[in-house]
Design a protein around this motif. Structure first.
Motif, PDB file in Angstrom:
ATOM      1  N   SER A  24       3.916  15.241   6.306  1.00 29.27           N
ATOM      2  CA  SER A  24       4.663  13.914   6.245  1.00 29.27           C
ATOM      3  C   SER A  24       3.802  12.877   5.991  1.00 29.27           C
ATOM      4  O   SER A  24       4.112  11.921   5.061  1.00 29.27           O
ATOM      5  N   VAL A  25       2.433  12.891   6.368  1.00 32.56           N
ATOM      6  CA  VAL A  25       1.512  11.913   5.968  1.00 32.56           C
ATOM      7  C   VAL A  25       1.063  11.930   4.663  1.00 32.56           C
ATOM      8  O   VAL A  25       0.836  10.981   3.710  1.00 32.56           O
ATOM      9  N   GLU A  26       1.119  13.241   4.044  1.00 36.40           N
ATOM     10  CA  GLU A  26       0.709  13.331   2.547  1.00 36.40           C
ATOM     11  C   GLU A  26       1.723  12.800   1.573  1.00 36.40           C
ATOM     12  O   GLU A  26       1.645  12.238   0.714  1.00 36.40           O
ATOM     13  N   GLU A  27       3.023  13.334   2.004  1.00 41.68           N
ATOM     14  CA  GLU A  27       4.411  12.687   1.357  1.00 41.68           C
ATOM     15  C   GLU A  27       4.136  10.951   1.291  1.00 41.68           C
ATOM     16  O   GLU A  27       4.362  10.271   0.198  1.00 41.68           O
ATOM     17  N   THR A  28       3.979  10.710   2.529  1.00 44.02           N
ATOM     18  CA  THR A  28       4.030   8.929   2.580  1.00 44.02           C
ATOM     19  C   THR A  28       2.935   8.513   1.721  1.00 44.02           C
ATOM     20  O   THR A  28       3.242   7.458   0.896  1.00 44.02           O
ATOM     21  N   LEU A  29       1.645   8.870   1.699  1.00 42.77           N
ATOM     22  CA  LEU A  29       0.573   8.460   0.871  1.00 42.77           C
ATOM     23  C   LEU A  29       0.900   8.507  -0.511  1.00 42.77           C
ATOM     24  O   LEU A  29       0.720   7.650  -1.221  1.00 42.77           O
ATOM     25  N   ASN A  30       1.455   9.695  -0.947  1.00 42.19           N
ATOM     26  CA  ASN A  30       1.656  10.027  -2.249  1.00 42.19           C
ATOM     27  C   ASN A  30       2.788   8.960  -2.694  1.00 42.19           C
ATOM     28  O   ASN A  30       2.537   8.342  -3.768  1.00 42.19           O
ATOM     29  N   ASP A  31       3.682   8.747  -2.032  1.00 49.46           N
ATOM     30  CA  ASP A  31       4.890   7.472  -2.438  1.00 49.46           C
ATOM     31  C   ASP A  31       3.937   6.214  -2.430  1.00 49.46           C
ATOM     32  O   ASP A  31       4.709   5.724  -3.379  1.00 49.46           O
ATOM     33  N   LEU A  32       3.235   5.792  -1.559  1.00 47.72           N
ATOM     34  CA  LEU A  32       2.669   4.654  -1.775  1.00 47.72           C
ATOM     35  C   LEU A  32       1.570   4.573  -2.902  1.00 47.72           C
ATOM     36  O   LEU A  32       1.724   3.490  -3.513  1.00 47.72           O
ATOM     37  N   LEU A  33       0.887   5.542  -3.177  1.00 43.15           N
ATOM     38  CA  LEU A  33       0.355   5.616  -4.431  1.00 43.15           C
ATOM     39  C   LEU A  33       1.307   5.400  -5.716  1.00 43.15           C
ATOM     40  O   LEU A  33       0.773   4.802  -6.647  1.00 43.15           O
ATOM     41  N   ASP A  34       2.204   6.185  -5.726  1.00 41.64           N
ATOM     42  CA  ASP A  34       3.325   6.249  -6.819  1.00 41.64           C
ATOM     43  C   ASP A  34       3.770   4.759  -7.039  1.00 41.64           C
ATOM     44  O   ASP A  34       3.966   4.399  -8.140  1.00 41.64           O
ATOM     45  N   GLU A  35       4.183   4.313  -5.854  1.00 45.36           N
ATOM     46  CA  GLU A  35       4.546   2.663  -6.094  1.00 45.36           C
ATOM     47  C   GLU A  35       3.631   1.643  -6.410  1.00 45.36           C
ATOM     48  O   GLU A  35       3.884   0.792  -7.236  1.00 45.36           O
ATOM     49  N   GLU A  36       2.263   2.023  -5.865  1.00 42.84           N
ATOM     50  CA  GLU A  36       1.334   1.082  -6.507  1.00 42.84           C
ATOM     51  C   GLU A  36       1.137   1.150  -7.885  1.00 42.84           C
ATOM     52  O   GLU A  36       1.001   0.217  -8.607  1.00 42.84           O
ATOM     53  N   ALA A  37       0.888   2.568  -8.242  1.00 44.71           N
ATOM     54  CA  ALA A  37       0.754   2.852  -9.677  1.00 44.71           C
ATOM     55  C   ALA A  37       1.955   2.154 -10.542  1.00 44.71           C
ATOM     56  O   ALA A  37       1.534   1.860 -11.673  1.00 44.71           O
TER      57      ALA A  37
END
Length: 45
Positions: A24-37
Motif C-alpha cells: 500500500s505504501v509503495e503504491e501510494t509513493l509511486n502514485d505521488l512520484l508519477d503525479e509529480e513527474a
C-alpha cells in the motif's frame, strides 16, 4: 452440537499484514512520484 475451533497463526497474520502495508505504501509513493513527474514535464512544456 459440535463446536468449531479456529486456530490462528499470529506470525503468518503479522507477515501478511506487513506485506499488505508495504504494498500500500509503495503504491501510494509511486502514485505521488508519477503525479509529480507529470506536473514537472507539463510545466516544462
Amino acid at each position: 452440537m459440535s463446536k468449531k475451533i479456529v486456530q490462528l497463526n499470529e506470525e503468518v497474520i503479522k507477515g501478511e499484514r506487513k506485506e499488505l502495508m508495504r504494498n500500500s505504501v509503495e503504491e501510494t509513493l509511486n502514485d505521488l512520484l508519477d503525479e509529480e513527474a507529470e506536473q514537472l514535464t507539463n510545466a516544462a512544456r
